[in-house]
Write a protein that holds these residues in place. Structure first.
Motif, PDB file in Angstrom:
ATOM      1  N   ILE A   1     -46.840  10.267-121.504  1.00  0.00           N
ATOM      2  CA  ILE A   1     -47.525  11.299-122.284  1.00  0.00           C
ATOM      3  C   ILE A   1     -46.671  11.756-123.457  1.00  0.00           C
ATOM      4  CG2 ILE A   1     -48.523  13.614-122.196  1.00  0.00           C
ATOM      5  CD1 ILE A   1     -50.155  11.353-120.792  1.00  0.00           C
ATOM      6  N   ARG A   2     -45.358  11.833-123.286  1.00  0.00           N
ATOM      7  CA  ARG A   2     -44.491  12.183-124.410  1.00  0.00           C
ATOM      8  C   ARG A   2     -44.570  11.108-125.498  1.00  0.00           C
ATOM      9  NH1 ARG A   2     -43.005  16.412-126.700  1.00  0.00           N
ATOM     10  NH2 ARG A   2     -44.140  15.293-128.322  1.00  0.00           N
ATOM     11  N   ILE A   3     -44.597   9.845-125.088  1.00  0.00           N
ATOM     12  CA  ILE A   3     -44.723   8.756-126.059  1.00  0.00           C
ATOM     13  C   ILE A   3     -46.074   8.846-126.775  1.00  0.00           C
ATOM     14  CG2 ILE A   3     -44.908   6.249-126.295  1.00  0.00           C
ATOM     15  CD1 ILE A   3     -42.912   6.050-123.922  1.00  0.00           C
ATOM     16  N   LEU A   4     -47.138   9.119-126.027  1.00  0.00           N
ATOM     17  CA  LEU A   4     -48.460   9.268-126.631  1.00  0.00           C
ATOM     18  C   LEU A   4     -48.467  10.394-127.658  1.00  0.00           C
ATOM     19  CD1 LEU A   4     -51.528   8.872-126.870  1.00  0.00           C
ATOM     20  CD2 LEU A   4     -51.787  10.200-124.761  1.00  0.00           C
ATOM     21  N   LEU A   5     -47.878  11.516-127.329  1.00  0.00           N
ATOM     22  CA  LEU A   5     -47.825  12.646-128.262  1.00  0.00           C
ATOM     23  C   LEU A   5     -47.046  12.279-129.522  1.00  0.00           C
ATOM     24  CD1 LEU A   5     -47.137  15.475-125.669  1.00  0.00           C
ATOM     25  CD2 LEU A   5     -49.241  15.180-126.975  1.00  0.00           C
ATOM     26  N   ASP A   6     -45.959  11.525-129.367  1.00  0.00           N
ATOM     27  CA  ASP A   6     -45.151  11.133-130.518  1.00  0.00           C
ATOM     28  C   ASP A   6     -45.907  10.164-131.423  1.00  0.00           C
ATOM     29  OD1 ASP A   6     -43.119  12.734-129.585  1.00  0.00           O
ATOM     30  OD2 ASP A   6     -41.982  11.086-128.672  1.00  0.00           O
ATOM     31  N   VAL A   7     -46.609   9.202-130.823  1.00  0.00           N
ATOM     32  CA  VAL A   7     -47.390   8.258-131.631  1.00  0.00           C
ATOM     33  C   VAL A   7     -48.512   8.990-132.353  1.00  0.00           C
ATOM     34  CG1 VAL A   7     -48.946   6.262-131.523  1.00  0.00           C
ATOM     35  CG2 VAL A   7     -46.808   6.251-130.201  1.00  0.00           C
ATOM     36  N   ALA A   8     -49.167   9.917-131.680  1.00  0.00           N
ATOM     37  CA  ALA A   8     -50.244  10.675-132.318  1.00  0.00           C
ATOM     38  C   ALA A   8     -49.723  11.527-133.471  1.00  0.00           C
ATOM     39  CB  ALA A   8     -50.942  11.551-131.278  1.00  0.00           C
ATOM     40  N   ALA A   9     -48.521  12.070-133.324  1.00  0.00           N
ATOM     41  CA  ALA A   9     -47.955  12.877-134.404  1.00  0.00           C
ATOM     42  C   ALA A   9     -47.723  12.041-135.656  1.00  0.00           C
ATOM     43  CB  ALA A   9     -46.646  13.516-133.944  1.00  0.00           C
ATOM     44  N   ALA A  10     -47.440  10.756-135.475  1.00  0.00           N
ATOM     45  CA  ALA A  10     -47.204   9.867-136.612  1.00  0.00           C
ATOM     46  C   ALA A  10     -48.490   9.296-137.189  1.00  0.00           C
ATOM     47  CB  ALA A  10     -46.278   8.727-136.188  1.00  0.00           C
ATOM     48  N   HIS A  11     -49.601   9.414-136.438  1.00  0.00           N
ATOM     49  CA  HIS A  11     -50.900   8.860-136.870  1.00  0.00           C
ATOM     50  C   HIS A  11     -51.967   9.926-136.653  1.00  0.00           C
ATOM     51  CE1 HIS A  11     -49.139   4.803-137.052  1.00  0.00           C
ATOM     52  NE2 HIS A  11     -48.523   5.122-135.921  1.00  0.00           N
ATOM     53  N   PRO A  12     -52.243  10.747-137.666  1.00  0.00           N
ATOM     54  CA  PRO A  12     -53.111  11.922-137.490  1.00  0.00           C
ATOM     55  C   PRO A  12     -54.495  11.632-136.917  1.00  0.00           C
ATOM     56  CG  PRO A  12     -51.940  12.054-139.576  1.00  0.00           C
ATOM     57  CD  PRO A  12     -51.651  10.693-139.017  1.00  0.00           C
TER      58      PRO A  12
ATOM     59  N   ASP B   1     -47.109  -2.507-114.053  1.00  0.00           N
ATOM     60  CA  ASP B   1     -46.055  -1.770-114.746  1.00  0.00           C
ATOM     61  C   ASP B   1     -45.991  -2.190-116.207  1.00  0.00           C
ATOM     62  OD1 ASP B   1     -45.457  -0.747-112.277  1.00  0.00           O
ATOM     63  OD2 ASP B   1     -43.625  -1.917-111.998  1.00  0.00           O
ATOM     64  N   ARG B   2     -45.602  -1.244-117.070  1.00  0.00           N
ATOM     65  CA  ARG B   2     -45.346  -1.556-118.473  1.00  0.00           C
ATOM     66  C   ARG B   2     -43.990  -0.988-118.848  1.00  0.00           C
ATOM     67  NH1 ARG B   2     -49.108  -3.540-122.780  1.00  0.00           N
ATOM     68  NH2 ARG B   2     -47.168  -4.704-122.822  1.00  0.00           N
ATOM     69  N   THR B   3     -43.280  -1.715-119.706  1.00  0.00           N
ATOM     70  CA  THR B   3     -42.035  -1.159-120.213  1.00  0.00           C
ATOM     71  C   THR B   3     -42.371  -0.059-121.217  1.00  0.00           C
ATOM     72  OG1 THR B   3     -41.893  -2.690-122.081  1.00  0.00           O
ATOM     73  CG2 THR B   3     -40.895  -3.405-119.987  1.00  0.00           C
ATOM     74  N   PRO B   4     -41.483   0.917-121.401  1.00  0.00           N
ATOM     75  CA  PRO B   4     -41.740   1.928-122.439  1.00  0.00           C
ATOM     76  C   PRO B   4     -41.966   1.307-123.808  1.00  0.00           C
ATOM     77  CG  PRO B   4     -39.989   2.657-120.985  1.00  0.00           C
ATOM     78  CD  PRO B   4     -40.287   1.233-120.602  1.00  0.00           C
ATOM     79  N   ALA B   5     -41.210   0.254-124.131  1.00  0.00           N
ATOM     80  CA  ALA B   5     -41.381  -0.396-125.438  1.00  0.00           C
ATOM     81  C   ALA B   5     -42.751  -1.059-125.537  1.00  0.00           C
ATOM     82  CB  ALA B   5     -40.279  -1.424-125.663  1.00  0.00           C
ATOM     83  N   GLY B   6     -43.189  -1.718-124.459  1.00  0.00           N
ATOM     84  CA  GLY B   6     -44.494  -2.362-124.481  1.00  0.00           C
ATOM     85  C   GLY B   6     -45.624  -1.359-124.581  1.00  0.00           C
ATOM     86  N   PHE B   7     -45.479  -0.242-123.882  1.00  0.00           N
ATOM     87  CA  PHE B   7     -46.494   0.814-123.951  1.00  0.00           C
ATOM     88  C   PHE B   7     -46.561   1.401-125.356  1.00  0.00           C
ATOM     89  CE2 PHE B   7     -47.423   5.443-123.417  1.00  0.00           C
ATOM     90  CZ  PHE B   7     -48.744   5.320-123.044  1.00  0.00           C
ATOM     91  N   THR B   8     -45.397   1.672-125.948  1.00  0.00           N
ATOM     92  CA  THR B   8     -45.365   2.218-127.308  1.00  0.00           C
ATOM     93  C   THR B   8     -46.007   1.255-128.290  1.00  0.00           C
ATOM     94  OG1 THR B   8     -43.323   3.420-126.784  1.00  0.00           O
ATOM     95  CG2 THR B   8     -43.867   3.144-129.115  1.00  0.00           C
ATOM     96  N   ALA B   9     -45.686  -0.028-128.162  1.00  0.00           N
ATOM     97  CA  ALA B   9     -46.244  -1.033-129.068  1.00  0.00           C
ATOM     98  C   ALA B   9     -47.764  -1.103-128.948  1.00  0.00           C
ATOM     99  CB  ALA B   9     -45.625  -2.396-128.783  1.00  0.00           C
ATOM    100  N   GLU B  10     -48.278  -0.955-127.721  1.00  0.00           N
ATOM    101  CA  GLU B  10     -49.730  -0.995-127.555  1.00  0.00           C
ATOM    102  C   GLU B  10     -50.394   0.210-128.219  1.00  0.00           C
ATOM    103  OE1 GLU B  10     -51.970  -3.035-124.413  1.00  0.00           O
ATOM    104  OE2 GLU B  10     -51.992  -1.033-123.504  1.00  0.00           O
ATOM    105  N   LEU B  11     -49.806   1.388-128.061  1.00  0.00           N
ATOM    106  CA  LEU B  11     -50.365   2.568-128.725  1.00  0.00           C
ATOM    107  C   LEU B  11     -50.307   2.412-130.242  1.00  0.00           C
ATOM    108  CD1 LEU B  11     -49.037   5.597-126.625  1.00  0.00           C
ATOM    109  CD2 LEU B  11     -51.163   4.297-126.355  1.00  0.00           C
ATOM    110  N   GLU B  12     -49.203   1.879-130.752  1.00  0.00           N
ATOM    111  CA  GLU B  12     -49.083   1.672-132.203  1.00  0.00           C
ATOM    112  C   GLU B  12     -50.142   0.683-132.686  1.00  0.00           C
ATOM    113  OE1 GLU B  12     -47.346   3.135-134.424  1.00  0.00           O
ATOM    114  OE2 GLU B  12     -45.687   4.149-133.396  1.00  0.00           O
TER     115      GLU B  12
END
Length: 333
Positions: free
Chosen positions: A141-152, A75-86
Motif C-alpha cells: 500500500i505504501r508503494i501504491l501511494l507513492d506511485v499514485a503521487a507520481a501519477h495524478p 508472491d511478487r518482489t517489491p520491484a516487480g510489484f512497483t514495475a507493474e503499477l508503473e
C-alpha cells in the motif's frame, strides 16, 4: 469528475500582512463564482474518437504477498510489484475497487481503463502502520501511494480481503480503520480461510458470517460488500457465497484466470468475478498479469475504455449485448 474519482484538490490561502506602523491592508473582495461548465454529452462521434468500449474487459488483479525471494507464484518482489503499477499508470489504467465495479461506479477520464487491485489474506507485507500511524515503508500500500503521487490520474485505492488478525494488527483494528478512512475497500475472505466446498452448509455460512463480523467490529458502521472466495472455491450451494444469514454481497471473487467482463456486459456474473494472478514469468505465466495486460493492449484485446461520461455506456456495435440494467443508457456506435 464526480467525488468518486477526485484526484487532487486546489487550495487558496489569504496571507494577512501588517505594515509596521501602518494600517493593515484590505483583503480583496472575492471574485464572483464562475458558472459550472455545461456537461459534455457523449455522441457516437466522440465515443468513436476516444475508442470507447464500456462493454470491454476489466483486469481484476490478485496479489497476496511481497517477498524479496518469492516462494510461490502468488508472491511478487517489491520491484516487480512497483514495475507493474508503473506500467498500469503509463497505460492509463485507473484503479477502482471491487465495490465500484459491481455498482458500476466507473467514472473515469475519456480513454482511461479501469483496473481492480485486490489483496488476499491480510499479509503484513501488504500493509502496516508505523508508530506514527503512517503506512509502513516497503509495504504494497505504501508503494501504491507513492506511485499514485507520481501519477495524478492513478487513483490510490484497492480492495483488501482479510481473515482474522489482518496485517499483524495488535487487535484494536487500527489498520482496517486507516484503510477504510482513506478510501480502500475491506472485503471478507472468511475468518479462517475456510475451504467452503469442503464445509457443510452450516460451516460455510458460519465462516462467512464470522469474517464479516470481524470487519464490522474493527470498523464501526462499515458494511463489507464483496467476498473473495478462499482458494477460489464456491460452497456446494453456490448461492451461499453471495447471500446467507446476516450477510449479502454485491460481488464474489474467484481466483482466476482472465479478465472480468464489464459490469454492463450481458456476460457479467457478480457471483463469479474472475481475477488474474499478478505474475510476469515462471510456471503458468500464461495465466498471469503480464500476459493478460499484453493481450488487452492489442487492437483486438476488447479492453474496457471509458467515454468520459458516467451517464452513458458507449460501445462498438460489434461488442455484443448490453446488460438490461444498462440498456437505457447504452450508446452503440
Amino acid at each position: 469528475m464526480r467525488c468518486l474519482f477526485r484526484f487532487g484538490t486546489g487550495f487558496t490561502a489569504l496571507l494577512a500582512l501588517a505594515a509596521c506602523g501602518g494600517p493593515a491592508p484590505v483583503a480583496p473582495a472575492p471574485a464572483p463564482p464562475r458558472p459550472a461548465p455545461a456537461a459534455v454529452r457523449v455522441t457516437p462521434a466522440v465515443a468513436r474518437q476516444v475508442g470507447a468500449d464500456e462493454l470491454g474487459r476489466v483486469p481484476v488483479l490478485m496479489y497476496h504477498r511481497l517477498a524479496a525471494q518469492p516462494r510461490s507464484v502468488y508472491d511478487r518482489t517489491p520491484a516487480g510489484f512497483t514495475a507493474e503499477l508503473e506500467r498500469l499508470a503509463a497505460e492509463d489504467y485507473v484503479p477502482v475497487t471491487t465495490a465500484d465495479l459491481t455498482a458500476r461506479r466507473l467514472d473515469l477520464p475519456a480513454g482511461a481503463h479501469p483496473v481492480v487491485l485486490t489483496f488476499d489474506d491480510g499479509d503484513p507485507s501488504v500493509f502496516g502502520l508505523t508508530p506514527q500511524g503512517q503506512p509502513a515503508p516497503g509495504t504494497a500500500i505504501r508503494i501504491l501511494l507513492d506511485v499514485a503521487a507520481a501519477h495524478p490520474r492513478f487513483r490510490p485505492v484497492a480492495s483488501l480481503y482479510v481473515n482474522e488478525h489482518p496485517f499483524a494488527d495488535p487487535g484494536d483494528g487500527r489498520t482496517l480503520r486507516w484503510l477504510a478512512e482513506h478510501g480502500f475497500e475491506i472485503g471478507n475472505h472468511t475468518r479462517k480461510h475456510t475451504n467452503l466446498r469442503k464445509a457443510t452448509e452450516a460451516e460455510a455460512t458460519a465462516a462467512i458470517t464470522e469474517g464479516d463480523a470481524l470487519i464490522r467490529q474493527a470498523i464501526p458502521g462499515y458494511r463489507p460488500t464483496t467476498l473473495a472466495l478462499p482458494f477460489g472455491i464456491h460452497p456446494r450451494h453456490e448461492e451461499l457465497a453471495q447471500r446467507g444469514p446476516g450477510y449479502s454481497y454485491a460481488g464474489v471473487l474467484l481466483v482466476g484466470a482472465g479478465p472480468a467482463p464489464s459490469p454492463c456486459s450481458a456476460s457479467f456474473d457478480a457471483s463469479s468475478i474472475p481475477r488474474i494472478r499478478s505474475q510476469s514469468e515462471g510456471r503458468e505465466a500464461e495465466y498471469g498479469s503480464t500476459h493478460w495486460l499484453d493481450e488487452l493492449a492489442t487492437p483486438g484485446g476488447h479492453r474496457y475504455t471509458s467515454d468520459g461520461d458516467p451517464s452513458t455506456v458507449s460501445y462498438p456495435r460489434s461488442e455484443g449485448a448490453v446488460a438490461p440494467a444498462c440498456a437505457s443508457v447504452g450508446l452503440a456506435y
